[in-house]
Enzyme design. Structure first.
Site, PDB file in Angstrom:
ATOM      1  N   ILE A  16       0.905  -0.885   0.035  1.00  0.00           N
ATOM      2  CA  ILE A  16      -0.182   0.387  -0.049  1.00  0.00           C
ATOM      3  C   ILE A  16       1.122   1.028  -0.321  1.00  0.00           C
ATOM      4  O   ILE A  16       0.833   2.574  -0.993  1.00  0.00           O
ATOM      5  CB  ILE A  16      -1.235   0.314   1.500  1.00  0.00           C
ATOM      6  CG1 ILE A  16      -2.131  -0.869   1.257  1.00  0.00           C
ATOM      7  CG2 ILE A  16      -1.628   1.496   1.305  1.00  0.00           C
ATOM      8  CD1 ILE A  16      -3.025  -1.437   1.887  1.00  0.00           C
ATOM      9  N   HIS A  52     -13.443   2.639   9.122  1.00  0.00           N
ATOM     10  CA  HIS A  52     -12.505   1.709   8.507  1.00  0.00           C
ATOM     11  C   HIS A  52     -12.966   1.358   7.039  1.00  0.00           C
ATOM     12  O   HIS A  52     -13.448   0.178   6.528  1.00  0.00           O
ATOM     13  CB  HIS A  52     -12.346   0.277   8.839  1.00  0.00           C
ATOM     14  CG  HIS A  52     -11.406  -0.755   9.274  1.00  0.00           C
ATOM     15  ND1 HIS A  52     -10.696  -0.946  10.097  1.00  0.00           N
ATOM     16  CD2 HIS A  52     -10.407  -1.187   7.952  1.00  0.00           C
ATOM     17  CE1 HIS A  52      -9.605  -1.866   9.657  1.00  0.00           C
ATOM     18  NE2 HIS A  52      -9.555  -1.635   8.548  1.00  0.00           N
ATOM     19  N   ALA A 103     -11.059  -1.044   2.661  1.00  0.00           N
ATOM     20  CA  ALA A 103     -10.744  -2.099   0.865  1.00  0.00           C
ATOM     21  C   ALA A 103     -12.425  -1.767   0.962  1.00  0.00           C
ATOM     22  O   ALA A 103     -12.222  -3.011   0.136  1.00  0.00           O
ATOM     23  CB  ALA A 103     -10.950  -3.170   1.715  1.00  0.00           C
ATOM     24  N   ASP A 133      11.410   2.436   6.321  1.00  0.00           N
ATOM     25  CA  ASP A 133      10.633   0.728   6.872  1.00  0.00           C
ATOM     26  C   ASP A 133      11.876   0.252   7.637  1.00  0.00           C
ATOM     27  O   ASP A 133      13.034   0.529   6.989  1.00  0.00           O
ATOM     28  CB  ASP A 133      10.450   0.842   5.285  1.00  0.00           C
ATOM     29  CG  ASP A 133      10.022  -1.508   4.837  1.00  0.00           C
ATOM     30  OD1 ASP A 133       8.812  -0.782   4.449  1.00  0.00           O
ATOM     31  OD2 ASP A 133      10.203  -1.909   5.761  1.00  0.00           O
ATOM     32  N   ARG A 179      -3.443   0.267  10.396  1.00  0.00           N
ATOM     33  CA  ARG A 179      -4.042  -0.336  12.020  1.00  0.00           C
ATOM     34  C   ARG A 179      -4.326   0.919  13.245  1.00  0.00           C
ATOM     35  O   ARG A 179      -3.080   1.894  13.585  1.00  0.00           O
ATOM     36  CB  ARG A 179      -3.344  -1.320  12.346  1.00  0.00           C
ATOM     37  CG  ARG A 179      -4.084  -2.604  11.541  1.00  0.00           C
ATOM     38  CD  ARG A 179      -5.378  -3.052  12.037  1.00  0.00           C
ATOM     39  NE  ARG A 179      -5.572  -4.196  10.817  1.00  0.00           N
ATOM     40  CZ  ARG A 179      -6.017  -4.380   9.847  1.00  0.00           C
ATOM     41  NH1 ARG A 179      -6.264  -3.326   9.215  1.00  0.00           N
ATOM     42  NH2 ARG A 179      -5.900  -5.384   9.067  1.00  0.00           N
ATOM     43  N   GLU A 223     -12.843  -0.519  17.746  1.00  0.00           N
ATOM     44  CA  GLU A 223     -13.966   0.033  16.714  1.00  0.00           C
ATOM     45  C   GLU A 223     -14.469  -0.845  16.968  1.00  0.00           C
ATOM     46  O   GLU A 223     -14.537  -2.289  17.175  1.00  0.00           O
ATOM     47  CB  GLU A 223     -12.888  -0.318  15.715  1.00  0.00           C
ATOM     48  CG  GLU A 223     -12.114   0.739  14.663  1.00  0.00           C
ATOM     49  CD  GLU A 223     -11.368   0.368  13.408  1.00  0.00           C
ATOM     50  OE1 GLU A 223     -11.270  -0.929  12.896  1.00  0.00           O
ATOM     51  OE2 GLU A 223     -10.023   1.152  12.842  1.00  0.00           O
TER      52      GLU A 223
HETATM   53  P1  NAD Z   1       2.919  -5.000   3.171  1.00  0.00           P
HETATM   54  O1  NAD Z   1       3.114  -6.452   3.980  1.00  0.00           O
HETATM   55  O2  NAD Z   1       2.774  -4.815   1.880  1.00  0.00           O
HETATM   56  O3  NAD Z   1       3.808  -3.731   3.836  1.00  0.00           O
HETATM   57  C1  NAD Z   1       3.931  -3.826   5.340  1.00  0.00           C
HETATM   58  C2  NAD Z   1       5.407  -3.030   5.127  1.00  0.00           C
HETATM   59  O4  NAD Z   1       5.643  -2.093   6.740  1.00  0.00           O
HETATM   60  C3  NAD Z   1       6.651  -3.297   4.692  1.00  0.00           C
HETATM   61  O5  NAD Z   1       7.455  -2.768   3.870  1.00  0.00           O
HETATM   62  C4  NAD Z   1       7.429  -3.685   6.333  1.00  0.00           C
HETATM   63  O6  NAD Z   1       8.520  -3.704   5.737  1.00  0.00           O
HETATM   64  C5  NAD Z   1       7.135  -2.368   6.520  1.00  0.00           C
HETATM   65  N1  NAD Z   1       7.327  -2.604   7.939  1.00  0.00           N
HETATM   66  C6  NAD Z   1       6.767  -4.129   9.161  1.00  0.00           C
HETATM   67  N2  NAD Z   1       6.959  -3.454  10.401  1.00  0.00           N
HETATM   68  C7  NAD Z   1       7.549  -2.044  10.321  1.00  0.00           C
HETATM   69  C8  NAD Z   1       8.293  -1.288  11.035  1.00  0.00           C
HETATM   70  N3  NAD Z   1       8.308  -1.615  12.515  1.00  0.00           N
HETATM   71  N4  NAD Z   1       8.926  -0.372  11.101  1.00  0.00           N
HETATM   72  C9  NAD Z   1       9.147   0.297  10.038  1.00  0.00           C
HETATM   73  N5  NAD Z   1       8.723  -0.769   8.726  1.00  0.00           N
HETATM   74  C10 NAD Z   1       7.647  -1.543   9.022  1.00  0.00           C
HETATM   75  O7  NAD Z   1       1.468  -4.452   4.378  1.00  0.00           O
HETATM   76  P2  NAD Z   1       0.617  -4.020   3.326  1.00  0.00           P
HETATM   77  O8  NAD Z   1      -0.661  -4.496   2.391  1.00  0.00           O
HETATM   78  O9  NAD Z   1       0.824  -2.800   2.293  1.00  0.00           O
HETATM   79  O10 NAD Z   1      -0.852  -3.299   4.081  1.00  0.00           O
HETATM   80  C11 NAD Z   1      -0.885  -2.063   5.149  1.00  0.00           C
HETATM   81  C12 NAD Z   1      -1.619  -2.402   6.372  1.00  0.00           C
HETATM   82  O11 NAD Z   1      -2.348  -1.783   5.696  1.00  0.00           O
HETATM   83  C13 NAD Z   1      -1.394  -2.583   7.339  1.00  0.00           C
HETATM   84  O12 NAD Z   1      -1.216  -3.206   8.548  1.00  0.00           O
HETATM   85  C14 NAD Z   1      -2.385  -3.614   7.109  1.00  0.00           C
HETATM   86  O13 NAD Z   1      -3.785  -4.058   7.863  1.00  0.00           O
HETATM   87  C15 NAD Z   1      -3.272  -2.463   6.145  1.00  0.00           C
HETATM   88  N6  NAD Z   1      -4.890  -2.429   5.822  1.00  0.00           N
HETATM   89  C16 NAD Z   1      -5.514  -1.620   5.431  1.00  0.00           C
HETATM   90  C17 NAD Z   1      -7.278  -1.503   5.535  1.00  0.00           C
HETATM   91  C18 NAD Z   1      -8.155  -0.779   5.602  1.00  0.00           C
HETATM   92  O14 NAD Z   1      -8.962  -1.219   5.120  1.00  0.00           O
HETATM   93  N7  NAD Z   1      -8.267   0.826   5.827  1.00  0.00           N
HETATM   94  C19 NAD Z   1      -7.013  -2.178   4.105  1.00  0.00           C
HETATM   95  C20 NAD Z   1      -5.805  -3.039   3.979  1.00  0.00           C
HETATM   96  C21 NAD Z   1      -4.689  -2.777   4.636  1.00  0.00           C
END
Ligand code: NAD
Length: 300
Positions: free
Chosen positions: A146, A274, A277, A165, A226, A253
């Protein structure tokens, strides 16, 4: 299935020969009572899929998260018990990234108040002097699926991108002309901070009093990842000097906590329920991805 899912998923599972039981919003007690009857449990982020539920699911072969986040699942324990854990990791990336850009624009152009005023008969041209995204520094925390898509969209708005990251993402980020930086630099230099990390012990309250202190006055904070990544009480202490905050996710939530409501009602804060998606396209993709991953997991 114990949470609301799309018609497409229901139809697809039936067409693949599954005997589907659909109980959206089922209480934890009900899930504990019925889970032993099923091979596959499909759920969203609402219930904790912990040892208790997994132990009761004596016939479970697959735990399937309708969406991305697996922070509510005891993955290690499930795998130890021989249960596959699947999700739809790519399905909602575009929808969440688009919402993230929309939230930036809502905050910068004060769209929420401007639209609400007009709906209430007030035509207050001159009250809503906003800001452009063009030329601003965007700090992306978590440059995964994302975060990198947000960067790609933001680049086309003329924003300057930096990302933090735990992985080395320097070559990925250089493709959008951005740079990888440490968290302190990102927070102290960005005009817009956007959070895209998963919820882990390391990211819980990653945005707290100390890290918020680094953010510039009038900078804006967007969180579509989150809720627990941000310490709500700390954010309340910093909100007056920030330019605005937009959240699609909250620490609780639906919100019940008094301080959370103080934050939601603050004039500089915009909250959506929220819905990252919640698009037709994302839900169709989730259905496709989930069914494919379940079939692969059970080798049906
Ligand atoms: P992803 O796994 O592709 O990317 C997450 C990134 O965060 C990775 O590059 C990882 O290396 C990095 N990361 C992990 N821990 C870290 C830390 N401590 N410090 C720095 N970077 C760190 O995930 P994604 O698909 O891009 O999703 C990201 C977030 O979006 C997730 O939390 C997911 O739950 C959330 N999300 C929210 C919704 C919504 O409805 N709002 C929908 C889908 C996903």
């Amino acid at each position: 299935m114990v949470d609301r899912v799309s018609e497409k998923l229901l139809a697809s599972l039936v067409s693949h020969g599954f005997d589907v039981c659909y109980k959206p919003g089922a209480l934890r007690e009900d899930v504990l009572n019925i889970v032993e009857n099923y091979d596959v449990l499909i759920f969203r982020g609402r219930l904790r899929i912990d040892k208790e539920i997994i132990d009761r699911g004596v016939n479970l072969k697959v735990l399937a998260r309708y969406g991305i986040g697996l922070d509510n699942v005891d993955i290690e324990y499930a795998i130890r018990k021989g249960i596959a854990v699947v999700n739809a990791p790519s399905a909602s990336v575009i929808s969440v990234a688009e919402l993230t850009i929309a939230l930036m624009l809502i905050v910068y152009r004060k769209l929420y108040d401007a639209i609400d005023d007009v709906k209430h008969g007030k035509w207050l041209k001159g009250k809503y002097i906003g800001r452009e995204l063009y030329g601003k520094k965007l700090g992306i925390i978590g440059f995964g699926k994302i975060g990198s898509r947000v960067a790609y969209y933001a680049k086309s708005f003329g924003m300057n991108i930096m990302a933090y990251d735990i992985r080395d993402v320097s070559s990925e980020i250089s493709r959008v002309g951005g740079i990888q930086v440490d968290l302190d630099k990102l927070l102290s230099e960005a005009d817009v901070v956007s959070i895209h990390v998963p919820l882990t012990p390391l990211t819980w309250h990653m945005i707290n009093d100390k890290t918020l202190s680094l953010m510039q006055n009038e900078s804006i904070l967007i969180n579509t990842s989150r809720g627990e990544v941000i310490d709500t009480n700390a954010l309340l202490n910093h909100i007056d000097r920030l330019g605005g905050v937009a959240l699609d996710v909250l620490e609780q939530e639906p919100p019940r906590d008094e301080n959370l409501w103080k934050l939601i009602k603050h004039p500089k804060v915009v909250v959506t329920p929220h819905i990252g998606a919640e698009t037709v396209e994302a839900m169709d993709r989730i259905a496709e991805e989930i069914v494919k991953n379940i079939l692969e997991a059970v080798k049906w």
